[in-house]
Motif scaffolding. Sequence first.
Motif, PDB file in Angstrom:
ATOM      1  N   VAL A  28     -41.336  -1.094 -12.837  1.00  0.00           N
ATOM      2  CA  VAL A  28     -40.057  -1.599 -13.344  1.00  0.00           C
ATOM      3  C   VAL A  28     -39.249  -2.169 -12.176  1.00  0.00           C
ATOM      4  N   GLY A  29     -38.726  -3.373 -12.377  1.00  0.00           N
ATOM      5  CA  GLY A  29     -37.896  -4.002 -11.349  1.00  0.00           C
ATOM      6  C   GLY A  29     -36.645  -4.596 -11.967  1.00  0.00           C
ATOM      7  N   LEU A  30     -35.636  -4.825 -11.114  1.00  0.00           N
ATOM      8  CA  LEU A  30     -34.341  -5.308 -11.619  1.00  0.00           C
ATOM      9  C   LEU A  30     -33.876  -6.500 -10.770  1.00  0.00           C
ATOM     10  N   THR A  31     -33.197  -7.442 -11.406  1.00  0.00           N
ATOM     11  CA  THR A  31     -32.554  -8.532 -10.666  1.00  0.00           C
ATOM     12  C   THR A  31     -31.058  -8.497 -10.932  1.00  0.00           C
ATOM     13  N   HIS A  32     -30.291  -8.851  -9.910  1.00  0.00           N
ATOM     14  CA  HIS A  32     -28.820  -8.781  -9.965  1.00  0.00           C
ATOM     15  C   HIS A  32     -28.285 -10.036  -9.309  1.00  0.00           C
ATOM     16  N   ASN A  33     -27.667 -10.891 -10.097  1.00  0.00           N
ATOM     17  CA  ASN A  33     -27.257 -12.214  -9.649  1.00  0.00           C
ATOM     18  C   ASN A  33     -25.749 -12.363  -9.874  1.00  0.00           C
ATOM     19  N   VAL A  34     -25.032 -12.759  -8.789  1.00  0.00           N
ATOM     20  CA  VAL A  34     -23.568 -12.782  -8.845  1.00  0.00           C
ATOM     21  C   VAL A  34     -23.029 -14.196  -8.671  1.00  0.00           C
ATOM     22  N   GLY A  35     -22.019 -14.525  -9.459  1.00  0.00           N
ATOM     23  CA  GLY A  35     -21.303 -15.787  -9.305  1.00  0.00           C
ATOM     24  C   GLY A  35     -19.942 -15.518  -8.690  1.00  0.00           C
ATOM     25  N   GLY A  36     -19.559 -16.332  -7.696  1.00  0.00           N
ATOM     26  CA  GLY A  36     -18.270 -16.164  -7.028  1.00  0.00           C
ATOM     27  C   GLY A  36     -18.214 -14.848  -6.292  1.00  0.00           C
ATOM     28  N   THR A  37     -17.030 -14.215  -6.292  1.00  0.00           N
ATOM     29  CA  THR A  37     -16.909 -12.910  -5.639  1.00  0.00           C
ATOM     30  C   THR A  37     -17.124 -11.790  -6.656  1.00  0.00           C
ATOM     31  N   GLY A  38     -17.733 -12.134  -7.804  1.00  0.00           N
ATOM     32  CA  GLY A  38     -18.018 -11.116  -8.810  1.00  0.00           C
ATOM     33  C   GLY A  38     -17.454 -11.442 -10.183  1.00  0.00           C
ATOM     34  N   ALA A  39     -17.118 -12.723 -10.405  1.00  0.00           N
ATOM     35  CA  ALA A  39     -16.541 -13.121 -11.685  1.00  0.00           C
ATOM     36  C   ALA A  39     -17.605 -13.269 -12.772  1.00  0.00           C
ATOM     37  N   THR A  40     -18.859 -13.489 -12.351  1.00  0.00           N
ATOM     38  CA  THR A  40     -19.967 -13.486 -13.306  1.00  0.00           C
ATOM     39  C   THR A  40     -21.101 -12.660 -12.698  1.00  0.00           C
TER      40      THR A  40
END
Lengths: 350, 138, 388
Positions: free
Chosen positions: C367-379
Amino acid sequence: MEVGIVSYGAYVPRYRIKPEEIGRVWGTDGIAMGKGLMIFSKSVPGPDEDTITISVEAARNMMRRVDVDPKDIGAIYVGSESHPYAVKPSGTIVAEAIEASPELTVADFEFACKAGTAAIQTCMGLVGSGMMKYGVAIGADTSQGAPGDALEYSASAGGAAHMIGAEKIIARIDHTYSYTTDTPDFWRREGQMYPSHGGRFTGEPAYFKHIVSCARGLMKKAGTTPDDYAHAVFHQPNGKFPTRVAKQMGFTEAQGKLGLIVPHIGNTYSGAVPLGLAAILDEAKPGDRIFAIAYGSGAGSDGFDMTVTDEISTFKRDRAPTVKEQIANPKYLDYATYAKFRGKITLGRG
Amino acid sequence: MATAPRFWRQNPSRYNLIGIKCNSCGKNYFPPRAICPVCHRKSVGKIEPLKFKGEGAIFSFSEVHEGIDEKATLKPYLVAMVELDEGPKITGQVIDCDACDLKIGARVRTVLRKLSEEGSAGVIHYGYKFVPVRDKKE
Amino acid sequence: MRRVAVIGVGDTKFGELWDASFRDIGIRAGLAAVEDAKISAEMIDAVFVGNMSAGRFIEQEHIGALIADYAGLARDHIPATRVEAAGASGGLALRQGFMAVASGLHDIVVVGGAEKMMDVSDIASSMIQSSASDQEWETELGATFASLHALIARRHMHEYGTTREQLADVAVKNHKNGSLNPKAQFQREINRDVVLRSPLVADPLRVFDCSPSSDGAAAVVLCPLDDAKKYVETPVEIIGSGQASDTLALHHRRDILTMDATRIAAKKAFKRAGLEQKDVQLAEVHDNFTISEILAIEDLGFFKKGEGGKATEDGRTALDGEIAINTSGGLKARGDPIGATGLAQAVEVVTQLRGVAGKRQVKDASVGLTHNVGGTGATVIVHIFRRS
């Protein structure tokens, strides 16, 4: 109708440079230069300061000291020879920043170093005629001397705002008098970054002739002699000129002490007499008479004969910093940082 | 790059810190917004302008060395997040001091300075920056 | 809703790809994914493209049609959609593709992400990245994208005692992982001193705390899980997908040291997957700055708030740690071509779950996870993947 100063505010940038630091770069004896000019440091605006920001800070300090509704201000005139725009007024930004907009008249004045006092006279007329309740006259500059030129030791930055009105006057303007001729002693052509000057021609036929003539004319009109005044302030392009002119006319060193700020902050041009006047008002007592003569190259002098009123005892002077407080706590720059701050370094654009 | 109308529109907030108060929950916001994020629809018609005093404390700060071309003559410059006395946090530059003069919790107040200019021939934009409060008046 | 599988992955090397244009790299990654899935062009039902700012990087908008066209699909007239959420554009494109297949609307969907950043100057690149934060109330007041993260870092150090060295340890670990990844922009190990002596960008953050500007593209092919075995031996299922938003400006957040959008997106993804944090062996998290990885591993629930720095220092996030974080090298070492990043994360997790990650393979990864952020955390977009 009696008119006079209802409030005032000053602003001097925090940065300073010393004549020895300037002299170090150009191979000149800066210490001797400073002594000759009687300038021991000059103020330098931060890279994000200009005549507009200085005018706004001075005007805000002026507003802090009174409970005047900014909507009662009918005019704002900013006198400067370093307006950031050649076309587009500085005063509109000041008006917005003290929330005096939109029902007032605004214009920028230019008359070398006396544009601020010309603005005071204009406001006196408008208030005195009943056209408006208050007028604000500002003198402010971020003057530049060409690198290496003698002017570089003196040209500095600062300004003061004076609110002219007919109610709750702290300093009544009893008389004003001007003396004006066409004398090209100092100028800056459109599009030029640095001003030019006539060297020693800026002395006798220019500064001294106009100041002395104006001072004599004013005292004649007011029926006064130098002894009648507690304080005197003259345009101060350096420390030497105003000291000499004061002595020549019979004013004592003590009378000139409060208003002589040039040794600490240099020549603030349009800010010079308005700031000197502010420094006097910071400490003046009821009944003190003030004698003020501005000088603008080109050339002319505006003189004012004023009397400090009882109103000054209840005036909230301490709601804003005094000139003396702003002169204290300086931050000295080296020449390289000064050159960077004043835009004397050509930057590549990425 | 900012353009003149886009900046001009925000002048009241940039010059005089005009924000809003939600009269439904009593919370203050800067810059102005049409809907209170707490009260949602209940806030409609209950939002009124509020002029912030411009005083607050440093919540965090950074000395910026790289990143904005037009701030070249300022580099390095200080940016801080400031918690205003009326509640909201805002971001802005801190001037007339060095990084070593600053610490989290230090008191600051706003002044008007040049924010940017659209080249040497373009419009100059003005707005708030922070200066350290050195005594009760300054 | 149908279950969805990844049946193909493809990417370009990340870095300075001087010989390749935006469309070149987009097609290279897409073609690799299509070949990996062993499908043909006619089978593709739709294309989604994650891209942040082609309009400012290469002055080209209308990216969906451009990519479909140069993929040779113009005559097929398939739907082609560009998706934008700043740094989360790639992850969001993946979620759009996932929803399209899950809903039954499309069967075979190609999701790509691409950014061509090197055609503009560093300053221009930095200013474009700043547009992911609040232009009017942050950027124009002098805040750069890096300085906003510096505000987070300084406050994290102030409140939780996170050290400057612990921030450096994030970069050291990710460079080590990058050295094992032939597609990474930086394949050189570094030590703490390299980070601590690198030039300041926005104090306390230095050059080696920041992800680089990169060119690059990555793509995946999705299809219903029930069909996946027709194409590949080891399909990887997307078992959870979560998306959340927050205030655009950092100063408006409830707490600048917690990305609430990460917490909420993770909660939704874990709920849908029916799993907990301890079930995950590896995660690709959005380490655009070293402090971002520390926040991410805390807010995703792998470590307690305030303990992310210490956990990194103690090696708990290394390849052989409790949970391997950023096995690809992360944004820091693998590179960060903005719109491609979310998909590059998916490519890495799928590669790991297939067991073909070579020297950087995490043992027994399921099991693996991806974490993708837009801006400083708005998305924030979180996906959870499982080997099927």
